[in-house]
Structure formats: structure tokens, C-alpha cells
Design a protein around this motif. Structure first.
Motif, PDB file in Angstrom:
ATOM      1  N   UNK A   1       8.328   4.923   8.938  1.00  0.00           N
ATOM      2  CA  UNK A   1       7.610   5.614   7.849  1.00  0.00           C
ATOM      3  C   UNK A   1       6.533   6.530   8.430  1.00  0.00           C
ATOM      4  N   UNK A   2       6.922   7.553   9.187  1.00  0.00           N
ATOM      5  CA  UNK A   2       5.917   8.395   9.848  1.00  0.00           C
ATOM      6  C   UNK A   2       4.999   9.148   8.891  1.00  0.00           C
ATOM      7  N   UNK A   3       5.452   9.358   7.661  1.00  0.00           N
ATOM      8  CA  UNK A   3       4.596  10.049   6.686  1.00  0.00           C
ATOM      9  C   UNK A   3       3.587   9.099   6.053  1.00  0.00           C
ATOM     10  N   UNK A   4       3.790   7.812   6.262  1.00  0.00           N
ATOM     11  CA  UNK A   4       2.945   6.826   5.596  1.00  0.00           C
ATOM     12  C   UNK A   4       2.087   6.006   6.573  1.00  0.00           C
ATOM     13  N   UNK A   5       2.353   6.140   7.856  1.00  0.00           N
ATOM     14  CA  UNK A   5       1.593   5.403   8.871  1.00  0.00           C
ATOM     15  C   UNK A   5       0.985   6.421   9.827  1.00  0.00           C
ATOM     16  N   UNK A   6      -0.342   6.484   9.850  1.00  0.00           N
ATOM     17  CA  UNK A   6      -1.015   7.525  10.623  1.00  0.00           C
ATOM     18  C   UNK A   6      -2.199   6.954  11.399  1.00  0.00           C
ATOM     19  N   UNK A   7      -2.592   7.619  12.500  1.00  0.00           N
ATOM     20  CA  UNK A   7      -3.778   7.184  13.236  1.00  0.00           C
ATOM     21  C   UNK A   7      -5.045   7.725  12.589  1.00  0.00           C
ATOM     22  N   UNK A   8      -6.149   7.045  12.834  1.00  0.00           N
ATOM     23  CA  UNK A   8      -7.433   7.509  12.316  1.00  0.00           C
ATOM     24  C   UNK A   8      -8.502   7.384  13.403  1.00  0.00           C
ATOM     25  N   UNK A   9      -9.268   8.455  13.582  1.00  0.00           N
ATOM     26  CA  UNK A   9     -10.374   8.440  14.552  1.00  0.00           C
ATOM     27  C   UNK A   9     -11.728   8.374  13.840  1.00  0.00           C
TER      28      UNK A   9
ATOM     29  N   UNK B   1       0.864  -1.189   0.000  1.00  0.00           N
ATOM     30  CA  UNK B   1       0.000   0.000   0.000  1.00  0.00           C
ATOM     31  C   UNK B   1       0.893   1.230   0.000  1.00  0.00           C
ATOM     32  N   UNK B   2       0.248   2.379  -0.185  1.00  0.00           N
ATOM     33  CA  UNK B   2       0.977   3.643  -0.100  1.00  0.00           C
ATOM     34  C   UNK B   2       0.956   4.193   1.325  1.00  0.00           C
ATOM     35  N   UNK B   3      -0.150   3.957   2.015  1.00  0.00           N
ATOM     36  CA  UNK B   3      -0.294   4.430   3.400  1.00  0.00           C
ATOM     37  C   UNK B   3      -1.057   3.398   4.221  1.00  0.00           C
ATOM     38  N   UNK B   4      -0.788   3.402   5.521  1.00  0.00           N
ATOM     39  CA  UNK B   4      -1.548   2.588   6.471  1.00  0.00           C
ATOM     40  C   UNK B   4      -2.250   3.534   7.437  1.00  0.00           C
ATOM     41  N   UNK B   5      -3.551   3.364   7.585  1.00  0.00           N
ATOM     42  CA  UNK B   5      -4.312   4.105   8.584  1.00  0.00           C
ATOM     43  C   UNK B   5      -4.634   3.146   9.723  1.00  0.00           C
TER      44      UNK B   5
END
Length: 272
Positions: free
Chosen positions: A71-79, A33-37
Motif C-alpha cells: 500500500x505505497x499510497x497509504x504508508x509513508x515516512x514522516x520526518x 486507519x486510512x494511512x500509516x505515517x
């Protein structure tokens, strides 16, 4: 223009540990993937869970852990699920995301081998099965017994021998968790007093005040007192639990253990 490939990693993250972030890093490193939420599951208003930290506490910990990944730009939290109707169902979250971001993103799901085995029982499972690529990481001791045409088993994904439950148990005992938790997550847990015996006793006491006929709450509080070696309080709670619960086995076992310890440690008092 190609759509952004967004992988959704659902979980209570209670607390988020190194195993969680290692899986997210693996997904990015392998080009899945490009990003993980990391989608934090909300509290179920119809089901009380004493061990579940407040939603924003869990968000703050996931946010800190994501920032400290490779990869802090690609792994982010989601609420996102905090904002939707509760109780939350995965299909509702997916539909909301499709409606609001579907023109720019395509979504996939990351889950453990234990979780995919339950997928046929989820709400509108057929829509999830037909509509999404599912990436499955192995859970120790749990074989994948169900899959879909769009399932990829990640046999080389990192495996960690502990769960969030084991992390909480260690925290309650005051044991070292540095191998399990990111430093910023550990610091936050310490600053908030999360998953200590004292905080658990406070929560259970409040629950007992709200519902004094719930034997499970007395049982759990009694276990906390037992671990703090407050034998009298432990025995009192276990006796009350035994009065209220249909299955008295665990409560009576704890009573016997506590009385045995008292008898041994204070035999001069009990046997003048």
C-alpha cells in the motif's frame, strides 16, 4: 466530510525491517486507519548512540521500504520529529499535528506490547491516554501489562522473531539479511557502508578521541577488533576498558578469550 484517519507508528527504524512494514500493511488491510505515517525518531542530542544511523539515512531507508509495501499510497515516512524541539516527546508531536492538521485528520498510535507498558511514565501520559486510540501489537515474549480504555490489542498482528538490533548484528557479521530487509534497503545500507565493523570502529575511534576516559568506547571497539580477529588490538582495548570501568567483568573475559585463542593458534611461538 469525515476526517482522514492517520495512524502514527513511531520508531527509530534503525534500520527499518520487514516486521515494521508488515505491521503497517496489517493496519491498512484491517481497516484500522486510512494511512500509516512511520514517524522516524530523531537523534537525542543528549544521548550518544553509536549504533544509530544518521537521520536522513534512516529516512531514506524508510521511504524506500514504504514504496515497496502493498500500500505505497497509504504508508509513508514522516520526518516531523526531526523538525521539532529536541529531545522529542510524543505529546509535543501530537499537539503539533493536532494544531496543524487536526481539522482534517484524527490520529491514533501504533505501538508494541513492550512500549505500552512504559506509557504511564511518558511525559504528560494522561493526555495521551485520554486523547488517542492506541493499537498494540504483540512483541514476542512480552505480555501487555498496561492498557487504556481506548486500547485495542492486535492479537492477530504479524510477529517477527527479530529486532533491529538483531538485524544490525547480522549486518556487522556479514550474514544474509534478505529475509529481514527489503532489497532497496539492503542496497542502500551496502552503498553507505552502514553497520559494518569498519564503520563502527571509525565511529568509536572518533568517540575515544573526543573522550579518552570512556571505558565503554574501548570495550565496544575491542569487541569489533575481536570479531575481526585482530587479537592484539582487541586485548589492548579491553585492558584499557578494564582500567577505566568499574565493572571489569566483560573486558577481562574478552582478554582471557583472546589470549586463549592466541595460545592455541600460535602455541609454537608462545611455547618455544
Amino acid at each position: 466530510m469525515a476526517k482522514l484517519r492517520m495512524m502514527l507508528f513511531f520508531g527509530s527504524f534503525n534500520p527499518v525491517h520487514r516486521g515494521h512494514t508488515a505491521l503497517a500493511e496489517y493496519a491498512i488491510a484491517e481497516g484500522l486507519c486510512d494511512k500509516v505515517a512511520m514517524v522516524i525518531s530523531p537523534q537525542n542530542p543528549f544521548k550518544q548512540n553509536m549504533a544509530l544511523a544518521e537521520e536522513m539515512d534512516r529516512y531514506t531507508m524508510v521511504e524506500a521500504a514504504c514504496k515497496n509495501t502493498r500500500y505505497p499510497e497509504h504508508i509513508t515516512p514522516s520526518i516531523i520529529e526531526f523538525l521539532l524541539e529536541k529531545p522529542s516527546y510524543t505529546i509535543n508531536t501530537l499537539r503539533y499535528l493536532e494544531q496543524n492538521n487536526g481539522s482534517d485528520m484524527e490520529f491514533s498510535i501504533l505501538m508494541g506490547s513492550d512500549l505500552i507498558n512504559t506509557l504511564p511514565h511518558w511525559r504528560e501520559a494522561e493526555a495521551i491516554i485520554a486523547g488517542y486510540d492506541i493499537y498494540v501489537y504483540p512483541r514476542p515474549g512480552v505480555d501487555m501489562t498496561f492498557s487504556t480504555e481506548r486500547t485495542t490489542f492486535l492479537k492477530d498482528a504479524p510477529q517477527y522473531a527479530y529486532s533491529s538490533t538483531e538485524v544490525r548484528d547480522r549486518l556487522e557479521r556479514g550474514d544474509d539479511t534478505s529475509e529481514m530487509l527489503d532489497k532497496d534497503v539492503r542496497d542502500y545500507i551496502r552503498s553507505r557502508g552502514l553497520w559494518t565493523l569498519a564503520s563502527k570502529i571509525t565511529m568509536l575511534t572518533a568517540a575515544i578521541e573526543r573522550n579518552p576516559e570512556c571505558g565503554e568506547h574501548y570495550l565496544e571497539r575491542g569487541k569489533c577488533y575481536f570479531r575481526r580477529e585482530e587479537w592484539g588490538k582487541a586485548i589492548n582495548d579491553m585492558r584499557r576498558a578494564a582500567e577505566l570501568m568499574e565493572d571489569k567483568t566483560e573486558a577481562t573475559q574478552y582478554i582471557a578469550l583472546a589470549e586463549e585463542i592466541l595460545n592455541y593458534r600460535y602455541k609454537d611461538i608462545y611455547n618455544p
